[in-house]
Write a protein that holds these residues in place. Sequence first.
Motif, PDB file in Angstrom:
ATOM      1  N   UNK A  68      33.841  32.231  48.329  1.00  0.00           N
ATOM      2  CA  UNK A  68      35.005  31.788  47.562  1.00  0.00           C
ATOM      3  C   UNK A  68      35.004  32.246  46.103  1.00  0.00           C
ATOM      4  N   UNK A  69      34.069  33.081  45.710  1.00  0.00           N
ATOM      5  CA  UNK A  69      34.011  33.523  44.318  1.00  0.00           C
ATOM      6  C   UNK A  69      33.453  34.939  44.264  1.00  0.00           C
ATOM      7  N   UNK A  70      33.690  35.606  43.147  1.00  0.00           N
ATOM      8  CA  UNK A  70      33.204  36.973  42.956  1.00  0.00           C
ATOM      9  C   UNK A  70      33.117  37.267  41.468  1.00  0.00           C
ATOM     10  N   UNK A  71      32.283  38.235  41.131  1.00  0.00           N
ATOM     11  CA  UNK A  71      32.152  38.673  39.744  1.00  0.00           C
ATOM     12  C   UNK A  71      32.532  40.142  39.643  1.00  0.00           C
ATOM     13  N   UNK A  72      33.408  40.450  38.697  1.00  0.00           N
ATOM     14  CA  UNK A  72      33.820  41.827  38.424  1.00  0.00           C
ATOM     15  C   UNK A  72      33.082  42.337  37.188  1.00  0.00           C
ATOM     16  N   UNK A  73      32.717  43.627  37.223  1.00  0.00           N
ATOM     17  CA  UNK A  73      32.118  44.294  36.064  1.00  0.00           C
ATOM     18  C   UNK A  73      32.747  45.668  35.928  1.00  0.00           C
ATOM     19  N   UNK A  74      32.884  46.155  34.689  1.00  0.00           N
ATOM     20  CA  UNK A  74      33.484  47.459  34.463  1.00  0.00           C
ATOM     21  C   UNK A  74      32.962  48.043  33.166  1.00  0.00           C
ATOM     22  N   UNK A  75      33.215  49.341  32.987  1.00  0.00           N
ATOM     23  CA  UNK A  75      32.871  50.024  31.748  1.00  0.00           C
ATOM     24  C   UNK A  75      34.052  49.920  30.784  1.00  0.00           C
ATOM     25  N   UNK A  93      48.528  43.248  42.129  1.00  0.00           N
ATOM     26  CA  UNK A  93      49.537  43.435  41.083  1.00  0.00           C
ATOM     27  C   UNK A  93      49.937  42.135  40.390  1.00  0.00           C
ATOM     28  N   UNK A  94      49.169  41.080  40.559  1.00  0.00           N
ATOM     29  CA  UNK A  94      49.416  39.808  39.874  1.00  0.00           C
ATOM     30  C   UNK A  94      48.223  39.494  38.979  1.00  0.00           C
ATOM     31  N   UNK A  95      48.477  39.238  37.720  1.00  0.00           N
ATOM     32  CA  UNK A  95      47.365  38.936  36.810  1.00  0.00           C
ATOM     33  C   UNK A  95      46.770  37.586  37.167  1.00  0.00           C
ATOM     34  N   UNK A  96      45.447  37.543  37.315  1.00  0.00           N
ATOM     35  CA  UNK A  96      44.776  36.309  37.707  1.00  0.00           C
ATOM     36  C   UNK A  96      43.716  35.877  36.710  1.00  0.00           C
ATOM     37  N   UNK A  97      43.393  36.717  35.731  1.00  0.00           N
ATOM     38  CA  UNK A  97      42.344  36.350  34.782  1.00  0.00           C
ATOM     39  C   UNK A  97      42.466  37.233  33.556  1.00  0.00           C
ATOM     40  N   UNK A 157      34.319  41.639  26.168  1.00  0.00           N
ATOM     41  CA  UNK A 157      33.680  41.268  27.429  1.00  0.00           C
ATOM     42  C   UNK A 157      34.068  42.259  28.518  1.00  0.00           C
ATOM     43  N   UNK A 158      33.100  42.640  29.333  1.00  0.00           N
ATOM     44  CA  UNK A 158      33.396  43.561  30.441  1.00  0.00           C
ATOM     45  C   UNK A 158      32.972  42.961  31.780  1.00  0.00           C
ATOM     46  N   UNK A 159      33.022  41.644  31.891  1.00  0.00           N
ATOM     47  CA  UNK A 159      32.781  40.953  33.156  1.00  0.00           C
ATOM     48  C   UNK A 159      33.785  39.817  33.289  1.00  0.00           C
ATOM     49  N   UNK A 160      34.060  39.429  34.522  1.00  0.00           N
ATOM     50  CA  UNK A 160      34.949  38.291  34.792  1.00  0.00           C
ATOM     51  C   UNK A 160      34.530  37.664  36.111  1.00  0.00           C
TER      52      UNK A 160
END
Length: 317
Positions: A143-150, A167-171, A177-180
């Motif tokens: 039920x959860x996930x972590x995103x990371x990017x450069x 296509x819907x903003x959720x966070x 910060x480069x994680x969510x």
Amino acid sequence: MQRQLAASLLTTLALALAACSPAPAPKDTRAPTVPTGVTATAGSARTVHVMWSAAADDRAVTGYAVYRDGRKVKDLPATTLMTDVVGLAPATRHHFAVRARDAAGNVSPPSADVTAITLPAAAEDRMPPTAPTALRVTPDGSRAATLRWSPARDDTRVTAYDVYRADTRVHTVPGTTTTARLTGLRPGTAYAFTVRARDAAENSSPDSAPADLTTAPSPGAPPNTAPGDLTATAAKGEITLTWTPPETGAPVTRHELHLDGRFATTIIWGTAPPPGRATYTFPVQDPPGTRYVVTLRAQLPDGTWGDFSAPRTVVVR
């Protein structure tokens, strides 16, 4: 005598019916819990993004109210856990809080107060940041996930990153910060996430490359049957899809195409579907710039429809 008997019978019947009638439901006087996890992030010189975690209620939360400096500025439905407060003055400190309400009008106490300072006004800026790169997603349970990017680059500076799902903003997180971390996902479901960078003038970057995630199924649930590796490419007057059909134990001869969450057509291969990856091209007559969210699902050997693919956003050319 007969009249007295009839009256007595009617009285007895009325008392019996009254005894059988259900008692009225107790009045709802319990307020929802206080919303937690409230954050406020300045996205520009005139905008602050406010987010919070869902409150709970003995019946149901029906909405939220957002307060700025003690004054209510937004009324939102229970399904909404984020909002932008706009029209603010540059370089100004504001205090934000959130309250939950239920159908009976009970309102929770205000959340903990959070502070945000809008960015200073800047010279006119029309250049958007570059797209974030190397987006990746890591599941955290079902039920959860972590995103990371450069990080993206900008001629002034990146002030925020916006996370999109279909296509819907959720966070939204600050530009430093480069994680969510995303919560509230559904088990056994295919998702696609993208990230855009934003600067103080509200210029947004192009989307990052998508990152797909299929959450783990609930215990005892069947495996996911979504088509995989979907791509959507637009050319003048048409859109081409390619994907990998799911493993079902039999050839997949039919797929359903959905646009923006609505059924569009059934793709039928007949008795001999193509080996390996499948391709389908369909015409579009919408003006250039029109955005579609595309998903597919396959018909399973028992005749039912399987899980939806991770969505893809495509822009008409």
